[in-house]
Scaffold this active site. Structure first.
Site, PDB file in Angstrom:
ATOM      1  N   GLU A 281       0.730  -1.357   0.047  1.00  9.85           N
ATOM      2  CA  GLU A 281      -0.108   0.026  -0.014  1.00  9.85           C
ATOM      3  C   GLU A 281       0.862   1.355   0.156  1.00  9.85           C
ATOM      4  OE1 GLU A 281      -3.297  -0.655   2.204  1.00  9.85           O
ATOM      5  OE2 GLU A 281      -4.125   1.417   2.257  1.00  9.85           O
ATOM      6  N   GLU A 284       1.944   1.767  -3.387  1.00  8.83           N
ATOM      7  CA  GLU A 284       0.805   2.053  -4.276  1.00  8.83           C
ATOM      8  C   GLU A 284       0.782   3.418  -4.112  1.00  8.83           C
ATOM      9  OE1 GLU A 284      -2.915   0.635  -3.362  1.00  8.83           O
ATOM     10  OE2 GLU A 284      -3.866   1.156  -4.926  1.00  8.83           O
ATOM     11  N   CYS A 301      -8.375  -1.980   4.051  1.00  7.16           N
ATOM     12  CA  CYS A 301      -8.448  -3.517   4.916  1.00  7.16           C
ATOM     13  C   CYS A 301      -9.828  -3.504   5.895  1.00  7.16           C
ATOM     14  CB  CYS A 301      -7.173  -3.149   5.737  1.00  7.16           C
ATOM     15  SG  CYS A 301      -6.970  -1.620   6.687  1.00  7.16           S
ATOM     16  N   SER A 321      -7.663   2.150  -2.385  1.00 10.72           N
ATOM     17  CA  SER A 321      -6.572   1.265  -2.655  1.00 10.72           C
ATOM     18  C   SER A 321      -6.877  -0.093  -3.127  1.00 10.72           C
ATOM     19  CB  SER A 321      -5.543   1.005  -1.448  1.00 10.72           C
ATOM     20  OG  SER A 321      -4.703  -0.230  -1.376  1.00 10.72           O
ATOM     21  N   LYS A 360     -15.596  -9.606   7.819  1.00 10.34           N
ATOM     22  CA  LYS A 360     -14.488 -10.493   7.440  1.00 10.34           C
ATOM     23  C   LYS A 360     -14.897 -11.781   7.134  1.00 10.34           C
ATOM     24  CE  LYS A 360     -10.789  -8.037   7.912  1.00 10.34           C
ATOM     25  NZ  LYS A 360      -9.763  -7.780   6.834  1.00 10.34           N
ATOM     26  N   GLU A 363     -16.291 -10.998   3.738  1.00 14.76           N
ATOM     27  CA  GLU A 363     -14.904 -10.627   2.966  1.00 14.76           C
ATOM     28  C   GLU A 363     -14.569 -11.973   2.519  1.00 14.76           C
ATOM     29  OE1 GLU A 363     -11.314  -9.272   4.650  1.00 14.76           O
ATOM     30  OE2 GLU A 363     -11.313  -7.701   3.250  1.00 14.76           O
ATOM     31  N   GLU A 368     -13.889 -12.372  -5.735  1.00 17.66           N
ATOM     32  CA  GLU A 368     -12.559 -11.887  -6.140  1.00 17.66           C
ATOM     33  C   GLU A 368     -11.591 -12.800  -5.114  1.00 17.66           C
ATOM     34  OE1 GLU A 368     -15.760  -9.719  -5.960  1.00 17.66           O
ATOM     35  OE2 GLU A 368     -14.351  -8.629  -4.490  1.00 17.66           O
ATOM     36  N   CYS A 505     -10.354  -1.798  14.759  1.00 14.52           N
ATOM     37  CA  CYS A 505     -10.697  -3.087  15.024  1.00 14.52           C
ATOM     38  C   CYS A 505     -10.903  -3.639  16.152  1.00 14.52           C
ATOM     39  CB  CYS A 505      -9.660  -3.964  14.011  1.00 14.52           C
ATOM     40  SG  CYS A 505      -9.389  -3.619  12.282  1.00 14.52           S
TER      41      CYS A 505
END
Lengths: 575, 139, 421
Positions: A281, A284, A301, A321, A360, A363, A368, A505
């Protein structure tokens, strides 16, 4: 200067600033007035009427959570009249459910059950129709059981006030009132971001995470599977609470020990993935800044944040990102790089992740997330599920010895630890980005400007003459403020960190209940301490990460890195 | 101003479509800058908005005390038998929706029955028969 | 003495602007525009007028409190959500003399410094809505509403708003939420509407009848009004008689009329002999014949253990079963509860279930005790008047007709009504 008000509660005098509620004033006297629909961080709702108190001169009982003090007020919090009212209200609330508390997943955390016990409710004199609603299992992350709902509204208010999502609402009227999604389409079919803040807010077992524990047992008991586990940073600062250890106790070593005893073939650390995320990241971000890419760039994230972005700001998705989250980067690396090292096929490896997060679970099952050809992460357990699993296994957590993670995917730096707290990803990224851009080593690795608990924090970091403007937000309502600027083309920042959950988190939807401000602060302190104790505190200095690039990925942003570690997003819209 | 237009919009939708559909609710939400969950929440609160399509003629029989004392139950029973539906249901031909309703404010002419926009007082079974007939002719 | 129904009771009066003007309409407004707003409020205070919607709060005081709040804009909201069973007086005014209401609202707007007024009309009152719509149009065309009314600096306009079938929206804070396009849930107080009402701004919420009394008060003076009827709550009141009375209808009488007078002289007595009178619709309580000499004003009714409320009186004859009557009342509140607060949402449901069992003959004496306890808790803890008074009639029936309830516990309906379902 706010004036002070003197009043008497249960015969004891107390002085508080004008505007204080009776509930808060009582706390100063160490009197805990019982509440149900009241929740820190939300506007008082005054609907459960459990916190009612007797005020001399007023004809009826008044809710302590919403009544401001007045000079000379005389309050009684436990007169017979008040106690009778509280008990009856609890009886009324309990009369709707099926009184199946013994088999309820949230039995330990249930405020209703606890209140009934503390307030002396020993019979339920109302025997009538009980709720008989279908349970909503449409979401991979959250289960909603309306039969346990007491209509306190905490979930609805959290979803609106704290998260600005409004996926669940109070619908219909009177005895037919229900918490419901749009036309009852189900959480999995509306703008729900799966953040799980509603689960934390829910005082009963109505809202809970989907229970995936059995899948993990199955994998562990399958001789043909190689089962690997990763744990998020935020777990180690909170897991102890499930075993009666004080909030903020670091239990990293015991956590590793418990995982090993459960039978995982490898005990790894999501923090490895976090370091990897930072390396990718940071590169990036630097590339976007130097080559005129879309700015500001936002972190990616937090999966509830990603889903929020996709629903509410899909027109500007290019600002996110393309990096996967640490959980997903870990999974991709485990099933390719590591599996190859062991000579195992990806389909024979099961990656389990322990997360403070409900999103999560969503996710992990995004289409993907199959860089290895199969799901890179197979099962996600929340901190709470993990604790229940440890208890079921009969492991005496508090007495476990301190053990280490396995290598190489268990090696991590201090920068990775602080991923669990709001501002942590930003700070970790700055530690690496700074050294890459300036070519100079950091003298002090802390970036205290991005720490703290205010909803939105901003800073301007000097990168050897260039000002890099950053912003950090936690809680989606705060994220919205920053995103509206992005959408309208007037955002002044280069880099924005967003964590969907208040506190980051460590306050995630999968964390131990209760999670309040005080507890969040203690968990944060634990993570920052752990960062300080680490020898290596910058992600790019993680030796295992360096080796990963040397042996496998090449360099950050390489084609292989892109295939394994970067992702795409879906424009979902909110209507 | 956006939010205040919600009930008037819902009234219009109910009038035109016979119910509030997900598409209509979504359209209103978009136009007024509200979440669709909020529109659904508000619409579902009020008795005059329905999620299921109502018939061409919505028959509201008042069952509050003054009308109850004057024979509302008999009217209701007659209608249930005649139309073959229970309160809350619509006839299969889509003509009539039968509903129990709260006090219509016509207590001196109890029992009262409201059919779409019009309220009838001193309703008897015979009068109800006539009203149904008029409705059928209008359809 | 007719103040409110004066024009309505004239033959062929249709309530158009022309007719209203001919009958002296908008004279009070003209007089108002020559007074100071504080003077108008003083006159209303002097009149002793109390709210006619049910709460009986002193109107002048309400206006004064709102006018004093240093915030703007201010609003006048007319509560035309008449929904209390047995009440049908506001509808008469709106259908037959709408300008009377409009004039009252305008005077209120002037007095408190408001530029906008809303009339929240219940959705089922389609005719009232139509008539008010026409009247507002007439008034605008004649520059009685809008900018610079009658050439003065006073600008005021009135907007209609249609309710959508929820009795609870007759509660002033639930009404305000509904007016704002939300669910009609009762608000926590404080703050009161005078400080924070419509859109969080100072608002007067007044009933149709209350506002309709205002023009006469301004024209003839508050002192004149204060001498009419009872001292505690002076003036005339629109009483609504329904149920087993021979002559149901709206009767305008001075507030010192007794129930006996109202029922026998105007209602022409009760077919089948009077057993009880439910007062304040189904939210007040009840009176039995020995109590019928009570004066129909707010204070006297409270002293008699019941409430005047909206002024609705539902007469019950000897053939009525009080268990059945109480059950019908509970069904209403259960259906109309907004659902926000637990004691109301759950209490109305459980109370109805308990009473249903008793009516069927399956109850026990513990149920009666439980109902009375529930009534006390609901009165003590519910957010708004709906929950607070939902079990009033039930309590009154249990206490005053204990025998009937006890017979039901033994499986018998004294009047032979129940048991045929």
């Amino acid at each position: 200067m706010t004036e002070l008000v003197k009043l008497t509660i249960d015969g004891y005098e107390v002085e508080v600033p004008a505007g204080t509620t009776i509930l808060e004033a009582a706390k100063k006297l160490n009197i805990k007035i019982p509440t149900l629909c009241y929740r820190e961080g939300l506007e008082p709702y005054g609907a459960c009427r459990v916190c009612v108190v007797e005020i001399e001169g007023r004809p009826r009982l008044e809710p302590a959570c919403a009544t401001p003090v007045a000079p000379g007020m005389k309050v009684k919090t436990r007169s017979a009249r008040v106690r009778r009212a509280r008990r009856m209200i609890l009886e009324l609330l309990l009369s709707n459910g099926h009184q199946d508390c013994t088999t309820c997943e949230k039995a330990e955390d249930c405020e209703l059950r606890q209140l009934a016990y503390e307030l002396g409710v020993r019979e339920i004199r109302f025997e009538g129709e009980r709720y008989n609603y279908p349970i909503d299992t449409s979401s991979p992350s959250i289960v909603f059981d309306p039969n346990r709902c007491i209509l306190c509204g905490r979930c609805v208010r959290t979803c609106r006030e704290v998260q600005s999502v409004e996926a669940i609402k109070l619908t219909d009227r009177g005895r037919n009132t229900r918490v419901m999604t749009f036309f009852d389409w189900g959480l999995g079919n509306v703008e729900c971001t799966a953040c799980g803040q509603c689960v934390l807010a829910c005082p009963t077992g109505a809202l809970r995470e989907r229970n995936d524990i059995e899948e993990v047992w199955k994998a562990l008991e399958d001789p043909d599977k190689f089962v690997v586990v990763q744990t998020a940073p935020a777990i180690r600062a909170a897991l102890g609470e499930e075993f009666n250890l004080p909030p903020g106790t670091s239990v990293t070593g015991k956590m590793a020990a418990a995982l090993r005893r459960l039978g995982f073939d490898r005990v790894f650390d999501t923090q490895f993935g976090a370091d990897l995320t930072i390396v990718e990241e940071a590169h990036e971000l630097i590339e976007r800044i130097q080559k005129g890419g879309k700015l500001p760039m936002t972190t990616s994230c937090s999966p509830a944040w990603v889903k929020y972005f996709e629903h509410f700001f899909p027109e500007v998705l290019e600002h996110m990102s393309t990096c996967k989250s640490p959980q997903q980067m870990f999974g991709a690396v485990a099933k390719t790089y590591y599996a190859e090292k062991l000579g195992i096929k990806p389909e024979d490896m099961v990656v389990v992740s322990i997360m403070p997060c409900t999103a999560k679970k969503f996710e992990a099952k995004r289409p993907e997330m199959k860089a290895s050809g199969v799901y890179d992460v197979d099962v996600v357990l929340t901190t709470r599920e993990f604790a229940r699993m440890v208890k079921e296994a009969g492991i005496d957590f508090a007495s476990l010895p301190e053990e280490e993670f396995d290598e190489p995917l268990g090696i991590s730096t201090g920068a990775a630890v602080i991923f669990g707290v709001t501002g942590g990803v930003m700070e970790a990224a700055l530690r690496t980005a700074y050294e890459i851009v300036t070519g100079k080593p950091l003298e002090k690795v802390e970036f205290k400007q991005v720490r703290g608990f205010e909803g939105i924090r901003t800073a301007s970091i000097d990168f050897n003459g260039t000002q890099v403007r950053v912003a950090v937000a936690h809680g989606l309502a705060n994220a919205r403020v920053l995103m509206e600027e992005v959408r309208d083309g007037r955002s002044p920042y280069h880099f924005i960190e967003v964590m969907a959950c208040p506190g980051g988190c460590l306050g995630g939807g999968g964390q131990p209940i209760p999670t309040d401000m005080e507890i969040r602060k203690k968990r944060a302190a634990c993570l920052y301490s752990e960062d300080e104790r680490k020898v290596v505190r910058k992600s790019h200095e993680n030796p295992a990460i360096k080796k990963l690039y040397e042996e496998y990925l090449g360099r950050p942003g390489s084609e292989k890195a892109h295939h394994l570690l970067h992702t795409t997003y879906t424009s979902r819209g909110r209507y | 101003m956006g939010r205040q237009a919600l009930l008037p919009c819902l009234h219009l939708i109910q009038e035109k479509l016979g119910c509030v559909t997900p598409e209509a609710a979504t359209l209103v939400a978009k136009k007024l800058g509200l979440s669709r969950g909020e529109v659904f929440s508000v619409a579902s609160f009020y008795g005059m908005f329905s999620r299921e399509r109502e018939g061409k003629f919505v028959i509201r029989v008042c069952v509050s005390l003054p009308c109850y004392l004057k024979g509302a139950r008999e009217i209701l029973q007659y209608l249930q038998g005649e139309l073959g539906v229970k309160p809350g249901q619509t006839t299969p031909d889509g003509l009539f929706t039968l509903k129990e309703t709260s006090c219509l404010g016509f207590c001196d002419g109890a029992p009262a029955v409201m059919v779409n926009d019009k309220t009838y007082g001193r309703v008897t079974v015979d009068k109800m028969k006539e009203i149904l007939q008029q409705c059928r002719e209008k359809a | 003495m007719k103040i409110l129904l004066k024009r309505i009771e004239k033959k062929d009066y249709r309530g158009t602007l022309e007719e209203y003007l001919q009958e002296g309409g908008y004279e009070a407004l003209r007089k108002t525009l020559e007074m100071e707003p504080s003077g108008v409020i003083a006159e209303v205070k002097r009149s002793g007028l109390v709210g006619r919607g049910g709460a009986g709060f002193p109107t002048g005081l309400k206006w004064e409190l709102t006018a004093k709040v240093p915030d703007s804009p201010k609003y006048v909201v007319c509560n035309a959500d008449e929904g209390e069973p047995g009440t049908f007086k506001d509808r008469i005014i709106m259908e037959r003399d709408p300008h009377l209401l409009l004039e009252g609202m305008m005077i209120c707007g002037y007095a408190i410094g408001a530029r906008q007024g809303y009339i929240y009309v219940r959705g089922e009152y389609t005719e009232s809505y139509r008539r008010l719509e026409a009247a507002i149009q007439e008034a605008r065309e004649r520059h009685l509403l809008g900018e610079k009314i009658q050439g003065t600096d006073f600008s005021f306009d009135i907007y209609l708003y249609k309710g959508a079938g929820a009795y609870v929206c007759g509660e002033e804070t639930a009404l305000l939420d509904s007016l704002e396009g939300k669910r009609g849930e009762a608000r926590l107080r404080p703050p009161y509407p005078a400080t924070s009402g419509f859109r969080g701004k100072p608002t007067v919420v007044n009933n149709v009848e209350t506002l309709s009394c205002i023009p006469a008060i301004i024209l003839n003076g508050g002192e004149w009004y204060s001498k009419i009827g009872s001292e505690g709550s002076p003036g005339t009141k629109l009483y609504c008689l329904s149920g087993d009375v021979r002559n149901p209808g709206v009767y305008e009488l001075p507030t010192d009329v007794t129930l006996e007078e109202l029922v026998s002289e105007y209602g022409r007595g009760v077919e089948g002999g009077a057993k009880a009178a439910l007062t304040g619709g189904i939210s007040g309580g009840l009176l039995t014949p020995e109590q019928f000499k009570v004066t129909l004003d707010y204070k006297s009714m409270l002293k008699a253990g019941t409430g005047l409320g909206s002024g609705a009186i539902i007469m019950l004859n000897q053939r009525r079963c009080m268990v059945d009557v109480a059950l019908r009342c509970l069904e209403f509140f259960e259906h109309e509860s907004c659902g926000k607060c637990a004691p109301c949402r759950e209490g109305t449901k459980r109370a109805r279930e308990l009473l249903q069992k008793i009516r069927r003959g399956n109850g026990d004496s513990a149920s009666l005790e439980l109902l009375l306890e529930l009534q006390r808790v609901m009165y003590d803890t519910c957010i708004c008047g709906l929950g607070q008074s939902a079990l009033n009639v039930t309590k009154a029936c249990i206490e005053r007709f204990k025998g009937e309830f006890e017979e039901h516990l033994r499986g018998r309906c004294v009047v032979g009504v129940c048991g045929h379902d």
